[in-house]
Design a protein around this motif. Sequence first.
Motif, mmCIF file in Angstrom:
data_model
loop_
_atom_site.group_PDB
_atom_site.id
_atom_site.type_symbol
_atom_site.label_atom_id
_atom_site.label_comp_id
_atom_site.label_asym_id
_atom_site.label_seq_id
_atom_site.Cartn_x
_atom_site.Cartn_y
_atom_site.Cartn_z
ATOM 1 N N THR A 1 18.372 28.612 4.971
ATOM 2 C CA THR A 1 16.903 27.810 5.541
ATOM 3 C C THR A 1 17.096 27.225 6.978
ATOM 4 O O THR A 1 18.222 26.844 7.132
ATOM 5 C CB THR A 1 16.331 27.094 4.317
ATOM 6 N N ASP A 2 16.171 26.871 7.492
ATOM 7 C CA ASP A 2 15.844 25.981 8.492
ATOM 8 C C ASP A 2 16.628 24.679 8.345
ATOM 9 O O ASP A 2 17.291 24.113 9.209
ATOM 10 C CB ASP A 2 14.931 26.157 9.370
ATOM 11 N N TRP A 3 16.142 24.248 7.234
ATOM 12 C CA TRP A 3 16.696 22.884 6.772
ATOM 13 C C TRP A 3 18.181 22.762 6.755
ATOM 14 O O TRP A 3 18.871 21.875 7.150
ATOM 15 C CB TRP A 3 16.171 22.489 5.596
ATOM 16 N N GLU A 4 18.791 23.995 6.165
ATOM 17 C CA GLU A 4 20.313 23.920 6.282
ATOM 18 C C GLU A 4 20.913 23.866 7.585
ATOM 19 O O GLU A 4 21.960 23.244 7.842
ATOM 20 C CB GLU A 4 20.879 25.162 5.477
ATOM 21 N N ARG A 5 20.307 24.646 8.463
ATOM 22 C CA ARG A 5 20.717 24.732 9.953
ATOM 23 C C ARG A 5 20.679 23.350 10.522
ATOM 24 O O ARG A 5 21.519 23.125 10.978
ATOM 25 C CB ARG A 5 20.140 25.921 10.497
ATOM 26 N N ARG A 6 19.664 22.625 10.275
ATOM 27 C CA ARG A 6 19.516 21.572 11.067
ATOM 28 C C ARG A 6 20.436 20.706 10.558
ATOM 29 O O ARG A 6 20.625 19.561 11.343
ATOM 30 C CB ARG A 6 17.971 21.157 10.817
ATOM 31 N N ARG A 7 20.610 20.690 8.937
ATOM 32 C CA ARG A 7 21.449 19.664 8.648
ATOM 33 C C ARG A 7 22.717 19.807 8.631
ATOM 34 O O ARG A 7 23.575 18.757 8.941
ATOM 35 C CB ARG A 7 21.152 19.647 7.054
ATOM 36 N N GLU B 1 6.836 37.325 15.362
ATOM 37 C CA GLU B 1 7.967 37.290 16.749
ATOM 38 C C GLU B 1 8.400 35.804 16.700
ATOM 39 O O GLU B 1 9.565 35.550 17.186
ATOM 40 C CB GLU B 1 7.124 37.638 17.878
ATOM 41 N N ALA B 2 7.610 34.798 16.468
ATOM 42 C CA ALA B 2 7.928 33.454 16.552
ATOM 43 C C ALA B 2 8.722 32.941 15.151
ATOM 44 O O ALA B 2 9.013 31.872 14.987
ATOM 45 C CB ALA B 2 6.766 32.752 16.532
ATOM 46 N N ASP B 3 9.052 33.769 14.482
ATOM 47 C CA ASP B 3 9.644 33.683 13.136
ATOM 48 C C ASP B 3 8.629 32.604 12.235
ATOM 49 O O ASP B 3 9.039 31.381 11.710
ATOM 50 C CB ASP B 3 11.155 33.288 13.284
ATOM 51 N N TYR B 4 7.617 32.611 12.617
ATOM 52 C CA TYR B 4 6.507 31.684 11.719
ATOM 53 C C TYR B 4 6.780 30.051 11.900
ATOM 54 O O TYR B 4 6.528 29.293 11.394
ATOM 55 C CB TYR B 4 6.568 31.971 10.311
ATOM 56 N N HIS B 5 7.454 29.943 13.268
ATOM 57 C CA HIS B 5 7.453 28.449 13.955
ATOM 58 C C HIS B 5 6.564 28.276 14.897
ATOM 59 O O HIS B 5 6.063 29.125 15.561
ATOM 60 C CB HIS B 5 9.012 28.314 14.574
ATOM 61 N N ARG B 6 6.154 26.959 14.835
ATOM 62 C CA ARG B 6 5.340 26.289 16.107
ATOM 63 C C ARG B 6 4.057 27.005 16.098
ATOM 64 O O ARG B 6 3.686 27.385 17.319
ATOM 65 C CB ARG B 6 6.122 26.375 17.214
ATOM 66 N N LEU B 7 3.425 27.473 15.051
ATOM 67 C CA LEU B 7 2.155 28.143 15.274
ATOM 68 C C LEU B 7 0.990 27.249 15.652
ATOM 69 O O LEU B 7 1.098 26.053 15.265
ATOM 70 C CB LEU B 7 1.855 29.101 14.063
ATOM 71 N N ARG B 8 -0.010 27.540 16.064
ATOM 72 C CA ARG B 8 -1.141 26.792 16.573
ATOM 73 C C ARG B 8 -2.297 26.742 15.632
ATOM 74 O O ARG B 8 -2.994 27.683 15.641
ATOM 75 C CB ARG B 8 -1.583 27.176 17.936
ATOM 76 N N PRO B 9 -2.396 25.785 14.658
ATOM 77 C CA PRO B 9 -3.692 25.633 13.754
ATOM 78 C C PRO B 9 -4.918 25.782 14.564
ATOM 79 O O PRO B 9 -5.017 25.334 15.827
ATOM 80 C CB PRO B 9 -3.378 24.422 13.108
ATOM 81 N N ALA B 10 -5.868 26.581 13.974
ATOM 82 C CA ALA B 10 -7.256 27.003 14.613
ATOM 83 C C ALA B 10 -8.039 25.616 14.916
ATOM 84 O O ALA B 10 -9.115 25.881 15.525
ATOM 85 C CB ALA B 10 -7.845 27.774 14.002
ATOM 86 N N THR B 11 -7.607 24.443 14.279
ATOM 87 C CA THR B 11 -8.317 23.041 14.397
ATOM 88 C C THR B 11 -7.112 22.313 14.894
ATOM 89 O O THR B 11 -6.126 22.324 14.392
ATOM 90 C CB THR B 11 -9.270 22.687 13.608
ATOM 91 N N ARG B 12 -7.726 21.071 15.499
ATOM 92 C CA ARG B 12 -6.614 20.097 16.164
ATOM 93 C C ARG B 12 -6.258 19.100 15.031
ATOM 94 O O ARG B 12 -5.412 18.314 15.073
ATOM 95 C CB ARG B 12 -6.929 19.638 17.229
ATOM 96 N N HIS B 13 -7.442 18.861 14.071
ATOM 97 C CA HIS B 13 -7.148 17.591 13.098
ATOM 98 C C HIS B 13 -7.761 18.001 11.930
ATOM 99 O O HIS B 13 -8.557 19.043 11.563
ATOM 100 C CB HIS B 13 -7.387 16.505 13.827
ATOM 101 N N ASN B 14 -7.942 16.951 11.179
ATOM 102 C CA ASN B 14 -8.524 16.894 9.795
ATOM 103 C C ASN B 14 -10.185 17.161 9.906
ATOM 104 O O ASN B 14 -10.717 16.571 10.636
ATOM 105 C CB ASN B 14 -8.356 15.619 8.905
ATOM 106 N N VAL B 15 -10.603 18.343 9.754
ATOM 107 C CA VAL B 15 -11.984 18.306 9.811
ATOM 108 C C VAL B 15 -12.821 18.799 8.237
ATOM 109 O O VAL B 15 -13.835 19.306 8.422
ATOM 110 C CB VAL B 15 -12.429 19.781 10.368
ATOM 111 N N ASP B 16 -12.302 17.802 7.547
ATOM 112 C CA ASP B 16 -12.954 18.008 6.254
ATOM 113 C C ASP B 16 -14.319 17.762 6.124
ATOM 114 O O ASP B 16 -14.924 16.667 6.589
ATOM 115 C CB ASP B 16 -12.175 17.134 5.155
ATOM 116 N N TYR B 17 -15.093 18.848 5.648
ATOM 117 C CA TYR B 17 -16.791 18.632 5.644
ATOM 118 C C TYR B 17 -17.396 18.509 7.120
ATOM 119 O O TYR B 17 -18.514 18.648 7.161
ATOM 120 C CB TYR B 17 -17.062 17.442 5.046
#
Length: 449
Positions: free
Chosen positions: A438-444, A154-170
């Motif tokens: 693409t969104d890039w084309e529209r923004r540009r 529904e959001a056209d795959y924009h502004r999705l919320r990653p399940a962690t807030r930052h780099n959590v490597d290891y």
Amino acid sequence: MTYEQLRTDHAAGKIDNVIVALPDLQGRLQGSRLAVPHFLAEAATDGFSACTYLLATDVDMNTGPGYAIDAWNTGFGDFLLHPDETTYTTLPWDEATALVIADATWPDGTPVPIAPRHILRQQLDRLAAHGLTAHAGTELEFLAFHDTYAEAHEADYHRLRPATRHNVDYALQGTTHLEPMLRRIRREMVQAGLTLETARAEVHPGQYEIVFRYDEAMTTADHHTLFKHGTKTIAAQEGHAITFMPKYDEGEGNSCHIHLSLRGTDGTPVLADPTAPDGMSALMRHFIAGQLAALPDFTLLLAPNINSYKRLQPGAFAPTGITWGTDNRTCPIRVIGSGHSLRIEHRVPGGDANPYLALAALIAAGLHGIENQLPLPEPHPDNALADPTVPRLPSTLTEALHHWETSELVTKTFGDTITTHYAQAARTELTTFERAITDWERRRGFERL
């Protein structure tokens, strides 16, 4: 597990349907649910009919002329799906359901040549003619989001919320809130027959990696495909969306590093030589040399989509050159381990790789080196990503397609039918993208052009 277990489970009311699944060109499982009595009475031995277009579509299930199977001009006929009993398993995430992976054949019993599983089997048969077997492991990464698949759409795959807030490597704490979903994935994959080794958070916000124990190459490809299918299902049930796409945004991409080793048919290690200064046998040196020689021409099978090449760019901590190194993660071919565990780690494939095709490409490349006794150059000693003298990988799908179509090695290895069919798959991907705005084309250009 076997069909005898299926009979027992069905009689006890535990299993009421069997999914007969075919891996398609994208490495997805396509198929039908069969009632257990019908499966046991007919499909298990005689096969089950499915439309031929399943092996001639793009990701949107669109077909057309140019494929080796032209569904439109042949009336959308059927081939047969013959279940491979060795792949039979029950699905913890799908109530009262079992699954078996199938091979596609024509009605006369001959294999459908462009089926990914058949392509891998052909290369494994070539290995066997040399007295060799292949063992492999795949390391898949994915990004998890707080959004559901429906919300993402529904959001056209924009502004999705990653399940962690930052780099959590290891990091051990960073994914605590995701453990209900991650624990289900780990536990239920083991229940489905995979052998878990490790799991950890990764670099990109929301990124996670689960690694399963290596196995015979075909089994690894089957497990890889089942893992992607099951993980997406479990995520949806837990209210999350996940993606395996190689490059979701400008952050770290999703890789699928493939570990590959060879053994004799009696199980003896053939890549190691403890008397050699570098510990590698002459066969292994030829095997690695073949990887390097074939890499430009076989890249299409390792990176099959436009998005694949967004990951394979400078600065993305993914390989961009054609070289090898000992425990060097900046090289596309990394040599690690010793003795039985001595192996290559191929770092080019991303999360979108079809495991059957990728493994077939790696095995075929190694055989090219072995059969021609190709010499191995010296390993790259430092950062291959920053070395302008290293020959470059194809950097776009267009370039990879050109290498694939003009390569004598590709035609000699896979034949005209497979070469043409997978060229059409790439061309369809390119044509579809070139028509998209693409969104890039529209923004540009929306206001300023």
